[in-house]
Every structure is written in structure tokens, then in C-alpha cells.
Design a protein around this motif. Structure first.
Motif, PDB file in Angstrom:
ATOM      1  N   VAL A 122       5.608  53.269  67.704  1.00 15.32           N
ATOM      2  CA  VAL A 122       4.697  52.378  66.986  1.00 15.32           C
ATOM      3  C   VAL A 122       4.870  52.649  65.498  1.00 15.32           C
ATOM      4  CG1 VAL A 122       2.294  51.707  66.608  1.00 15.32           C
ATOM      5  CG2 VAL A 122       3.056  52.388  68.906  1.00 15.32           C
ATOM      6  N   LEU A 123       5.188  51.621  64.708  1.00 18.34           N
ATOM      7  CA  LEU A 123       5.372  51.839  63.269  1.00 18.34           C
ATOM      8  C   LEU A 123       4.042  52.118  62.572  1.00 18.34           C
ATOM      9  CD1 LEU A 123       8.079  49.167  62.395  1.00 18.34           C
ATOM     10  CD2 LEU A 123       8.356  51.650  62.386  1.00 18.34           C
ATOM     11  N   ALA A 124       3.024  51.284  62.775  1.00 18.51           N
ATOM     12  CA  ALA A 124       1.673  51.499  62.262  1.00 18.51           C
ATOM     13  C   ALA A 124       1.632  51.953  60.812  1.00 18.51           C
ATOM     14  CB  ALA A 124       0.948  52.528  63.147  1.00 18.51           C
ATOM     15  N   PRO A 125       2.163  51.137  59.873  1.00 20.01           N
ATOM     16  CA  PRO A 125       2.151  51.564  58.473  1.00 20.01           C
ATOM     17  C   PRO A 125       0.739  51.699  57.924  1.00 20.01           C
ATOM     18  CG  PRO A 125       2.799  49.259  58.656  1.00 20.01           C
ATOM     19  CD  PRO A 125       2.759  49.807  60.048  1.00 20.01           C
ATOM     20  N   GLY A 126       0.582  52.645  56.993  1.00 20.88           N
ATOM     21  CA  GLY A 126      -0.722  52.861  56.388  1.00 20.88           C
ATOM     22  C   GLY A 126      -1.109  51.776  55.407  1.00 20.88           C
ATOM     23  N   GLU A 127      -0.126  51.204  54.703  1.00 24.88           N
ATOM     24  CA  GLU A 127      -0.345  50.110  53.775  1.00 24.88           C
ATOM     25  C   GLU A 127       0.454  48.901  54.244  1.00 24.88           C
ATOM     26  OE1 GLU A 127      -1.523  53.712  51.881  1.00 24.88           O
ATOM     27  OE2 GLU A 127       0.462  53.207  52.649  1.00 24.88           O
ATOM     28  N   PRO A 128       0.058  47.701  53.844  1.00 25.68           N
ATOM     29  CA  PRO A 128       0.820  46.504  54.256  1.00 25.68           C
ATOM     30  C   PRO A 128       2.257  46.559  53.752  1.00 25.68           C
ATOM     31  CG  PRO A 128      -1.321  45.894  53.351  1.00 25.68           C
ATOM     32  CD  PRO A 128      -1.148  47.356  53.067  1.00 25.68           C
ATOM     33  N   TRP A 129       3.192  46.170  54.605  1.00 25.38           N
ATOM     34  CA  TRP A 129       4.603  46.080  54.238  1.00 25.38           C
ATOM     35  C   TRP A 129       4.943  44.632  53.896  1.00 25.38           C
ATOM     36  CZ3 TRP A 129       7.852  49.217  58.353  1.00 25.38           C
ATOM     37  CH2 TRP A 129       7.520  50.582  58.249  1.00 25.38           C
ATOM     38  N   THR A 130       5.801  44.461  52.894  1.00 25.48           N
ATOM     39  CA  THR A 130       6.291  43.137  52.519  1.00 25.48           C
ATOM     40  C   THR A 130       7.793  43.085  52.757  1.00 25.48           C
ATOM     41  OG1 THR A 130       4.584  42.901  50.815  1.00 25.48           O
ATOM     42  CG2 THR A 130       6.511  41.454  50.663  1.00 25.48           C
ATOM     43  N   LEU A 131       8.244  42.113  53.560  1.00 26.14           N
ATOM     44  CA  LEU A 131       9.667  41.964  53.842  1.00 26.14           C
ATOM     45  C   LEU A 131      10.378  41.439  52.602  1.00 26.14           C
ATOM     46  CD1 LEU A 131      12.044  41.947  55.871  1.00 26.14           C
ATOM     47  CD2 LEU A 131      11.372  39.598  56.451  1.00 26.14           C
ATOM     48  N   ARG A 132      11.471  42.140  52.191  1.00 26.80           N
ATOM     49  CA  ARG A 132      12.221  41.740  51.006  1.00 26.80           C
ATOM     50  C   ARG A 132      13.594  41.170  51.342  1.00 26.80           C
ATOM     51  NH1 ARG A 132       8.175  41.235  47.430  1.00 26.80           N
ATOM     52  NH2 ARG A 132       6.955  43.167  47.264  1.00 26.80           N
ATOM     53  N   SER A 133      14.233  41.692  52.381  1.00 30.35           N
ATOM     54  CA  SER A 133      15.558  41.184  52.735  1.00 30.35           C
ATOM     55  C   SER A 133      15.952  41.718  54.099  1.00 30.35           C
ATOM     56  CB  SER A 133      16.604  41.596  51.694  1.00 30.35           C
ATOM     57  OG  SER A 133      16.861  42.989  51.744  1.00 30.35           O
ATOM     58  N   ASN A 134      17.066  41.176  54.620  1.00 36.54           N
ATOM     59  CA  ASN A 134      17.725  41.696  55.814  1.00 36.54           C
ATOM     60  C   ASN A 134      19.181  41.963  55.457  1.00 36.54           C
ATOM     61  OD1 ASN A 134      15.707  41.256  58.234  1.00 36.54           O
ATOM     62  ND2 ASN A 134      15.594  39.423  56.965  1.00 36.54           N
ATOM     63  N   PHE A 135      19.755  43.010  56.026  1.00 34.48           N
ATOM     64  CA  PHE A 135      21.136  43.350  55.695  1.00 34.48           C
ATOM     65  C   PHE A 135      21.763  44.124  56.841  1.00 34.48           C
ATOM     66  CE2 PHE A 135      18.654  46.972  54.355  1.00 34.48           C
ATOM     67  CZ  PHE A 135      19.450  48.078  54.606  1.00 34.48           C
ATOM     68  N   THR A 136      23.082  44.311  56.753  1.00 26.08           N
ATOM     69  CA  THR A 136      23.838  45.038  57.766  1.00 26.08           C
ATOM     70  C   THR A 136      24.487  46.250  57.142  1.00 26.08           C
ATOM     71  OG1 THR A 136      24.281  43.012  58.998  1.00 26.08           O
ATOM     72  CG2 THR A 136      25.724  44.886  59.445  1.00 26.08           C
ATOM     73  N   SER A 137      24.418  47.371  57.850  1.00 23.30           N
ATOM     74  CA  SER A 137      25.141  48.585  57.462  1.00 23.30           C
ATOM     75  C   SER A 137      25.998  49.005  58.637  1.00 23.30           C
ATOM     76  CB  SER A 137      24.167  49.703  57.084  1.00 23.30           C
ATOM     77  OG  SER A 137      24.864  50.907  56.820  1.00 23.30           O
ATOM     78  N   GLY A 138      27.333  48.988  58.467  1.00 22.71           N
ATOM     79  CA  GLY A 138      28.204  49.213  59.616  1.00 22.71           C
ATOM     80  C   GLY A 138      27.973  48.118  60.637  1.00 22.71           C
ATOM     81  N   SER A 139      27.639  48.508  61.860  1.00 19.53           N
ATOM     82  CA  SER A 139      27.347  47.520  62.901  1.00 19.53           C
ATOM     83  C   SER A 139      25.846  47.369  63.149  1.00 19.53           C
ATOM     84  CB  SER A 139      28.032  47.936  64.206  1.00 19.53           C
ATOM     85  OG  SER A 139      27.551  49.204  64.642  1.00 19.53           O
TER      86      SER A 139
END
Length: 228
Positions: A122-139
Motif C-alpha cells: 500500500v503506497l498510502a502517501p502522507g501528502e497528496p501526490w501530483t503526477l508530473r510525467s511517465n517515462f521508461t528506464s531500461g525495460s
């Protein structure tokens, strides 16, 4: 990272690769600043109530078990000089509840706490997260989020600062048998392309098992991880 009030750290000299304490050593807790924690090659600290046990076993290997109660949490892992490098890990990770298996560290100017999260229940972040981008590293595919912490502990004392999170895709994360390779440069470059730069790497980064309570969500589990 959640706010922790107890710390164990060895006084070994820093080297540019993963290092380990003598085999079979489990440290008792003492209080110290977060800045001091980041200058040690082994971190093990807890907060609040629960049963937490972590041991460094030599050769970049550590093992943990945890069963946290409300307000309880822990972080343990192996550290080395931060920067653009390749980090490999393998082992067993069996979490229930909030927490991460991740690489994390800090920079100054600007003051940033950064995470590369490889696995979780469960990630359950303490503060709200804002999505900034998606990317690939290796596979592997990651989402990049930011969050802000206001008047929280940092390597510069109580400050307001930004957190960066690379989170491996839900479809690709593993629990149980885990292994992977992290190319930190891919993440740093992806964050920069999204307009979020890091500062100066003045202290260590760590590959850690982190567990914490979040409201009624309580953490438990075990991990045995080798880092190189």
C-alpha cells in the motif's frame, strides 16, 4: 519519508559503493539528526509502537521483520555516495500495509527528498501526490510524482521541501522474490525533463525497506535484500 525519532548509524567511512557492517550486527537505537543519518552507510531507525527488527548481515545484505501499531514505523537499508550510478538489488520482500522498497536520498540547493520506488503493498502517501510525467528506464515503466512537506524534518532541520517519487508501474512491481537494476541517471534526467531539477548530492543515498502506519492502515512484513 515519515518523521522518525530514533536512529542507529555506524561510523564507517564513506566509499563510492554499497558497504556493510560486520556480519550479524544488530544495532540499538539512539537519537540523532536526519543529516547525521544520511552520512552513515547503514540506517536503522524506528518511530512509535510496534515490533521492529533489522539486521545488517555483511556483503550488502540486510534483513528485517516488522509489525507496526498506530503511529509506528521503521526504515532500514544500505547506503553509499549519491549520484548517477547503477544500483542492483535482489532478495525477498513480503509487505502488508503501507511502506516501500526503494532507493532514496536528499539534495541541497534546492532541498529535495527523492525516492525511486520498486515495490510496495500500500503506497498510502502522507501528502497528496501530483503526477508530473511517465517515462521508461531500461525495460521498466515509471510514473513521476511530486509532493510538498511543510515544516517537516529534513537534512537542514525543520523545513518545507519538495519530494520526488519515481514509482514503478503496478503491473511490473514484484513482491516475494524481487530483483532489479536502477539506473539513477534515467530518473534524474526524466525529472529534469518534467521541469524538476535536483540540487547538490552532499550526502548518501540508501536502498531501504520502509514501513509506516497511516491512519488505520498498519504495516507488517519481512524482507531480506542484497544490494550491489
Amino acid at each position: 519519508m515519515v518523521s522518525f525519532t530514533a536512529l542507529v548509524a555506524t561510523a564507517l567511512a564513506l566509499v563510492p559503493s554499497a558497504v556493510s557492517a560486520p556480519s550479524g550486527v544488530e544495532y540499538s537505537s539512539t537519537h540523532n539528526s536526519l543529516a547525521t543519518r544520511q552520512n552513515a552507510p547503514w540506517q536503522w531507525w524506528t518511530e512509535g509502537s510496534g515490533q521492529f527488527s533489522c539486521q545488517q548481515q555483511g556483503g550488502g545484505k540486510y534483513s528485517c521483520s516488522w509489525n507496526g501499531q498506530q503511529g509506528g514505523g521503521m526504515v532500514a537499508g544500505t547506503g553509499w555516495g549519491a549520484g548517477r550510478k547503477t544500483v542492483r538489488y535482489q532478495g525477498q520482500y513480503n509487505p502488508k500495509g503501507p511502506g516501500y522498497l526503494s532507493l532514496y536520498g536528499w539534495t541541497r540547493n534546492p532541498l529535495i527528498e527523492y525516492y525511486i520506488i520498486e515495490s510496495w503493498d500500500v503506497l498510502a502517501p502522507g501528502e497528496p501526490w501530483t503526477l508530473r510525467s511517465n517515462f521508461t528506464s531500461g525495460s521498466a515503466n515509471y510514473a513521476f510524482y511530486t509532493a510538498q512537506r511543510v515544516n517537516k524534518p529534513s537534512i537542514e532541520g525543520t523545513r518545507t521541501f519538495t519530494q520526488y517519487f519515481s514509482v514503478r508501474s503496478e503491473a511490473e512491481k514484484k513482491v516475494g522474490d524481487v530483483s532489479g537494476t536502477i539506473n539513477t541517471a534515467d530518473h534524474f534526467d526524466a525529472w529534469s525533463r518534467a521541469g524538476y531539477r535536483l540540487g547538490n548530492f552532499e550526502q548518501n543515498m540508501f536502498f531501504v525497506t520502509e514501513a509506516f502506519a497511516n491512519g488505520t492502515k498498519l504495516p507488517s512484513g519481512t524482507s531480506t535484500i542484497t544490494v550491489s
